[in-house]
Motif scaffolding. Structure first.
Motif, PDB file in Angstrom:
ATOM      1  N   ALA A   1      -1.544  11.145 -12.185  1.00 24.67           N
ATOM      2  CA  ALA A   1      -0.108  11.377 -12.054  1.00 24.67           C
ATOM      3  C   ALA A   1       0.179  11.684 -10.588  1.00 24.67           C
ATOM      4  O   ALA A   1      -0.707  12.080  -9.836  1.00 24.67           O
ATOM      5  CB  ALA A   1       0.337  12.544 -12.934  1.00 24.67           C
ATOM      6  N   VAL A   2       1.412  11.454 -10.182  1.00 24.72           N
ATOM      7  CA  VAL A   2       1.803  11.784  -8.820  1.00 24.72           C
ATOM      8  C   VAL A   2       3.051  12.658  -8.868  1.00 24.72           C
ATOM      9  O   VAL A   2       3.771  12.692  -9.871  1.00 24.72           O
ATOM     10  CB  VAL A   2       2.084  10.517  -7.977  1.00 24.72           C
ATOM     11  CG1 VAL A   2       0.823   9.679  -7.832  1.00 24.72           C
ATOM     12  CG2 VAL A   2       3.213   9.696  -8.578  1.00 24.72           C
ATOM     13  N   ILE A   3       3.276  13.370  -7.793  1.00 26.29           N
ATOM     14  CA  ILE A   3       4.438  14.243  -7.709  1.00 26.29           C
ATOM     15  C   ILE A   3       5.624  13.420  -7.229  1.00 26.29           C
ATOM     16  O   ILE A   3       5.595  12.857  -6.133  1.00 26.29           O
ATOM     17  CB  ILE A   3       4.165  15.414  -6.752  1.00 26.29           C
ATOM     18  CG1 ILE A   3       2.944  16.206  -7.240  1.00 26.29           C
ATOM     19  CG2 ILE A   3       5.388  16.319  -6.647  1.00 26.29           C
ATOM     20  CD1 ILE A   3       2.464  17.256  -6.259  1.00 26.29           C
ATOM     21  N   GLU A   4       6.639  13.317  -8.058  1.00 24.82           N
ATOM     22  CA  GLU A   4       7.783  12.455  -7.762  1.00 24.82           C
ATOM     23  C   GLU A   4       8.459  12.885  -6.451  1.00 24.82           C
ATOM     24  O   GLU A   4       8.608  14.066  -6.167  1.00 24.82           O
ATOM     25  CB  GLU A   4       8.794  12.513  -8.903  1.00 24.82           C
ATOM     26  CG  GLU A   4       9.879  11.462  -8.795  1.00 24.82           C
ATOM     27  CD  GLU A   4      10.741  11.383 -10.042  1.00 24.82           C
ATOM     28  OE1 GLU A   4      11.797  10.747  -9.971  1.00 24.82           O
ATOM     29  OE2 GLU A   4      10.340  11.962 -11.068  1.00 24.82           O
ATOM     30  N   GLY A   5       8.846  11.880  -5.665  1.00 29.39           N
ATOM     31  CA  GLY A   5       9.558  12.147  -4.422  1.00 29.39           C
ATOM     32  C   GLY A   5       8.676  12.412  -3.228  1.00 29.39           C
ATOM     33  O   GLY A   5       9.181  12.656  -2.128  1.00 29.39           O
TER      34      GLY A   5
ATOM     35  N   VAL B   1       0.867  -1.170   0.000  1.00 29.21           N
ATOM     36  CA  VAL B   1       0.000   0.000   0.000  1.00 29.21           C
ATOM     37  C   VAL B   1       0.908   1.226   0.000  1.00 29.21           C
ATOM     38  O   VAL B   1       1.951   1.238   0.643  1.00 29.21           O
ATOM     39  CB  VAL B   1      -0.964   0.002   1.209  1.00 29.21           C
ATOM     40  CG1 VAL B   1      -0.220   0.036   2.519  1.00 29.21           C
ATOM     41  CG2 VAL B   1      -1.959   1.137   1.107  1.00 29.21           C
ATOM     42  N   ARG B   2       0.511   2.252  -0.752  1.00 36.18           N
ATOM     43  CA  ARG B   2       1.395   3.392  -0.961  1.00 36.18           C
ATOM     44  C   ARG B   2       0.582   4.684  -1.018  1.00 36.18           C
ATOM     45  O   ARG B   2      -0.573   4.682  -1.460  1.00 36.18           O
ATOM     46  CB  ARG B   2       2.164   3.191  -2.266  1.00 36.18           C
ATOM     47  CG  ARG B   2       2.967   4.371  -2.752  1.00 36.18           C
ATOM     48  CD  ARG B   2       3.754   3.970  -3.970  1.00 36.18           C
ATOM     49  NE  ARG B   2       4.089   5.098  -4.813  1.00 36.18           N
ATOM     50  CZ  ARG B   2       4.816   5.007  -5.923  1.00 36.18           C
ATOM     51  NH1 ARG B   2       5.264   3.834  -6.318  1.00 36.18           N
ATOM     52  NH2 ARG B   2       5.089   6.078  -6.641  1.00 36.18           N
ATOM     53  N   VAL B   3       1.178   5.773  -0.578  1.00 38.61           N
ATOM     54  CA  VAL B   3       0.537   7.080  -0.653  1.00 38.61           C
ATOM     55  C   VAL B   3       1.456   8.034  -1.407  1.00 38.61           C
ATOM     56  O   VAL B   3       2.678   8.016  -1.216  1.00 38.61           O
ATOM     57  CB  VAL B   3       0.191   7.622   0.746  1.00 38.61           C
ATOM     58  CG1 VAL B   3       1.428   7.759   1.621  1.00 38.61           C
ATOM     59  CG2 VAL B   3      -0.547   8.957   0.655  1.00 38.61           C
ATOM     60  N   ASP B   4       0.878   8.835  -2.285  1.00 38.04           N
ATOM     61  CA  ASP B   4       1.612   9.854  -3.034  1.00 38.04           C
ATOM     62  C   ASP B   4       0.778  11.127  -3.071  1.00 38.04           C
ATOM     63  O   ASP B   4      -0.452  11.094  -2.921  1.00 38.04           O
ATOM     64  CB  ASP B   4       1.878   9.407  -4.480  1.00 38.04           C
ATOM     65  CG  ASP B   4       2.759   8.185  -4.563  1.00 38.04           C
ATOM     66  OD1 ASP B   4       3.988   8.351  -4.637  1.00 38.04           O
ATOM     67  OD2 ASP B   4       2.222   7.062  -4.561  1.00 38.04           O
ATOM     68  N   ALA B   5       1.437  12.244  -3.309  1.00 32.09           N
ATOM     69  CA  ALA B   5       0.732  13.507  -3.558  1.00 32.09           C
ATOM     70  C   ALA B   5       0.495  13.629  -5.055  1.00 32.09           C
ATOM     71  O   ALA B   5       1.413  13.477  -5.857  1.00 32.09           O
ATOM     72  CB  ALA B   5       1.552  14.685  -3.051  1.00 32.09           C
ATOM     73  N   ALA B   6      -0.752  13.888  -5.428  1.00 26.57           N
ATOM     74  CA  ALA B   6      -1.104  14.090  -6.836  1.00 26.57           C
ATOM     75  C   ALA B   6      -1.254  15.580  -7.120  1.00 26.57           C
ATOM     76  O   ALA B   6      -1.601  16.353  -6.222  1.00 26.57           O
ATOM     77  CB  ALA B   6      -2.392  13.356  -7.169  1.00 26.57           C
ATOM     78  N   PRO B   7      -1.010  15.993  -8.362  1.00 32.78           N
ATOM     79  CA  PRO B   7      -1.151  17.413  -8.682  1.00 32.78           C
ATOM     80  C   PRO B   7      -2.601  17.852  -8.863  1.00 32.78           C
ATOM     81  O   PRO B   7      -2.889  19.048  -8.853  1.00 32.78           O
ATOM     82  CB  PRO B   7      -0.364  17.549  -9.991  1.00 32.78           C
ATOM     83  CG  PRO B   7      -0.419  16.203 -10.602  1.00 32.78           C
ATOM     84  CD  PRO B   7      -0.432  15.231  -9.468  1.00 32.78           C
TER      85      PRO B   7
END
Length: 293
Positions: free
Chosen positions: A276-280, A264-270
């Protein structure tokens, strides 16, 4: 010439059959007042977790032959645990190694009088802390794979610590406990806790569960479910700086339990599409699958 142990990418058991003999009477004598070997170690600091939640770090252990005789098989004993999982797929300088319980043993190549050898060790862990002080020792063995000579041990210890999180998110997950219900469908729920550890609000946090589920409509903690069923994604409401959010992700399938350790993973999307997700910005963790009767 010193030789180094270089860290490797796969945690595995290493063994070899090289045999070395000929420990001198002076080195093998258990009554020596001064240990024939000396040992030192640097501290270990685990870095930032990767997107699977694993942290890595390195430290160096050095041994020195203080005797006047060559020591054919210095025996290095290292800790081994979830906190200290050594990368040992290929160990230069160890004709034989053995993993047993909470220890990892390395019978090293011969050490000449006065010679110092450095072992650069790579470690990995999914633990989240705290750190610890851990022991390490070196002894004289009569041969590779052999037992240590009594009263030849030299000991030291090093400190294990964790670098502070510096990314955008921290994430944890509970076990996925699965049971087959009366309709033949396997069901369970993963509890996911997401924290915005950055100093800025995140308008579009996106949580992805990398295993197929046929009941993502039951993900009621999401603002919307963006994808599925193969890689279902949950768009969360905005997270303020330092805010923590708990969500429940239902997993269901008539085909049986998923593979071991889905992620399971969480990312910030623009934007709210989450395509798409914001790299890093991401963080991830593995989920343990537990079937229950």
């Amino acid at each position: 010439m010193n030789s180094s142990i270089r860290r490797t990418l796969v945690a595995a058991f290493l063994g070899a059959t090289t045999a070395l003999t000929g420990v001198s009477a002076a080195v093998a004598a258990p009554a020596a007042r001064t240990a024939p070997l000396a040992i030192t170690a640097t501290d270990l600091v685990y870095g930032q977790p990767d997107l699977s939640g694993v942290r890595t770090g390195t430290n160096t252990v050095s041994i020195t032959n203080r005797s006047n005789d060559t020591i054919p098989a210095p025996l290095l004993t290292l800790p081994y645990s979830s906190l200290l999982n050594i990368d040992h797929g290929a160990l230069n300088g160890c004709p034989q190694a053995q993993l047993s319980g909470g220890t990892f043993r390395c019978w090293a190549y011969p050490l000449a009088p006065g010679e110092t050898r450095d072992f650069e060790l790579g470690w990995l862990t999914s633990d989240r802390g705290p750190g610890a002080t851990v022991p390490v020792k070196v002894e004289v063995a009569r041969e590779v794979g052999g037992a240590p000579v009594p009263r030849t041990a030299a000991r030291t210890s090093w400190r294990v610590s964790f670098a502070p999180l510096t990314g955008t998110f921290d994430i944890t997950a509970t076990e996925l406990r699965l049971a087959q219900e009366a309709d033949g469908v396997w069901r369970g729920t993963v509890g996911v806790t997401v924290t915005n550890i950055s100093a800025e609000p995140v308008p579009y946090p996106v949580v992805r569960f990398f295993t197929p589920s046929e009941e993502t409509q039951a993900w009621t903690d999401c603002v919307s479910v963006l994808a599925g069923p193969e890689v279902p994604a949950c768009l969360l409401a905005p997270l303020a700086a330092g805010e923590t959010r708990q969500v429940s992700l239902v997993w269901a399938s008539p085909w049986g339990q998923p593979g071991v350790d889905p992620t399971v993973r969480v990312d910030a999307a623009p934007d709210a599409t989450g395509t798409a997700v914001i790299e890093g910005t991401g963080a991830g963790t593995e989920v343990r699958v537990v079937p229950v009767s």
